[in-house]
Design a protein around this motif. Structure first.
Motif, PDB file in Angstrom:
ATOM      1  N   VAL A 168     -22.528  19.367 -33.923  1.00  0.00           N
ATOM      2  CA  VAL A 168     -22.094  20.545 -34.632  1.00  0.00           C
ATOM      3  C   VAL A 168     -22.463  20.409 -36.474  1.00  0.00           C
ATOM      4  CG1 VAL A 168     -20.618  22.524 -35.165  1.00  0.00           C
ATOM      5  CG2 VAL A 168     -20.128  21.233 -32.761  1.00  0.00           C
ATOM      6  N   PHE A 169     -22.726  19.546 -36.940  1.00  0.00           N
ATOM      7  CA  PHE A 169     -23.405  19.415 -38.412  1.00  0.00           C
ATOM      8  C   PHE A 169     -24.558  18.639 -38.167  1.00  0.00           C
ATOM      9  CE2 PHE A 169     -21.974  19.574 -42.789  1.00  0.00           C
ATOM     10  CZ  PHE A 169     -23.436  18.525 -42.804  1.00  0.00           C
ATOM     11  N   GLY A 170     -25.384  18.279 -37.218  1.00  0.00           N
ATOM     12  CA  GLY A 170     -26.881  18.342 -36.362  1.00  0.00           C
ATOM     13  C   GLY A 170     -26.824  16.726 -36.581  1.00  0.00           C
ATOM     14  N   LEU A 171     -25.803  15.775 -36.675  1.00  0.00           N
ATOM     15  CA  LEU A 171     -25.770  14.574 -36.501  1.00  0.00           C
ATOM     16  C   LEU A 171     -25.870  13.874 -34.811  1.00  0.00           C
ATOM     17  CD1 LEU A 171     -24.468  13.023 -39.631  1.00  0.00           C
ATOM     18  CD2 LEU A 171     -26.651  13.147 -39.298  1.00  0.00           C
ATOM     19  N   ASP A 172     -26.260  13.290 -34.675  1.00  0.00           N
ATOM     20  CA  ASP A 172     -26.355  13.304 -33.242  1.00  0.00           C
ATOM     21  C   ASP A 172     -25.520  11.472 -32.961  1.00  0.00           C
ATOM     22  OD1 ASP A 172     -27.123  12.838 -30.145  1.00  0.00           O
ATOM     23  OD2 ASP A 172     -28.774  12.210 -30.415  1.00  0.00           O
ATOM     24  N   LEU A 173     -24.085  11.744 -32.779  1.00  0.00           N
ATOM     25  CA  LEU A 173     -23.342  10.919 -32.687  1.00  0.00           C
ATOM     26  C   LEU A 173     -22.498  11.198 -31.509  1.00  0.00           C
ATOM     27  CD1 LEU A 173     -21.360  10.398 -36.459  1.00  0.00           C
ATOM     28  CD2 LEU A 173     -23.847   9.066 -35.726  1.00  0.00           C
ATOM     29  N   ASP A 174     -22.164   9.483 -30.781  1.00  0.00           N
ATOM     30  CA  ASP A 174     -21.512   9.988 -29.832  1.00  0.00           C
ATOM     31  C   ASP A 174     -19.935   9.434 -29.988  1.00  0.00           C
ATOM     32  OD1 ASP A 174     -22.137   7.290 -29.318  1.00  0.00           O
ATOM     33  OD2 ASP A 174     -22.881   7.788 -27.795  1.00  0.00           O
ATOM     34  N   LYS A 175     -19.216   8.914 -29.292  1.00  0.00           N
ATOM     35  CA  LYS A 175     -17.719   8.696 -29.379  1.00  0.00           C
ATOM     36  C   LYS A 175     -17.968   7.159 -29.652  1.00  0.00           C
ATOM     37  CE  LYS A 175     -13.878   6.846 -26.225  1.00  0.00           C
ATOM     38  NZ  LYS A 175     -14.520   5.518 -26.686  1.00  0.00           N
ATOM     39  N   ASN A 176     -19.258   6.614 -28.770  1.00  0.00           N
ATOM     40  CA  ASN A 176     -19.402   4.681 -28.815  1.00  0.00           C
ATOM     41  C   ASN A 176     -19.937   4.798 -30.447  1.00  0.00           C
ATOM     42  OD1 ASN A 176     -17.935   4.030 -26.317  1.00  0.00           O
ATOM     43  ND2 ASN A 176     -20.526   4.476 -26.046  1.00  0.00           N
TER      44      ASN A 176
END
Length: 80
Positions: free
Chosen positions: A38-46
């Motif tokens: 939502v903040f704009g960073l493409d991070l996933d759980k891993n």
């Protein structure tokens, strides 16, 4: 030779603090990843899992996002 790791072999200083705070507010790694997106960073759980384990470097952009999402100062994120 210069090595980009902490004395205990981790790739970041903030991972343990992120994990500690995330657990204290009772959110999952998935929920934290969603908030970072939502903040704009493409991070996933891993990615969150690797950051918390110290197996992944954290960029300054990500550090700012963690600070905002978790409402923690940089000092709190980086303290040992």
């Amino acid at each position: 030779m210069f090595i980009n790791k902490t004395k205990d072999g981790l790739n970041n200083l903030c991972g343990k603090n992120i994990a500690k705070y995330r657990k204290s507010v009772k959110i999952s790694q998935r929920q934290l990843a969603d908030q970072m997106q939502v903040f704009g960073l493409d991070l996933d759980k891993n990615a969150i899992q690797r950051i918390e384990a110290g197996k992944r470097f954290v960029t300054d952009i990500e550090l700012v996002a963690f600070s905002n999402v978790l409402k923690m100062s940089f000092e709190e994120l980086l303290s040992s």
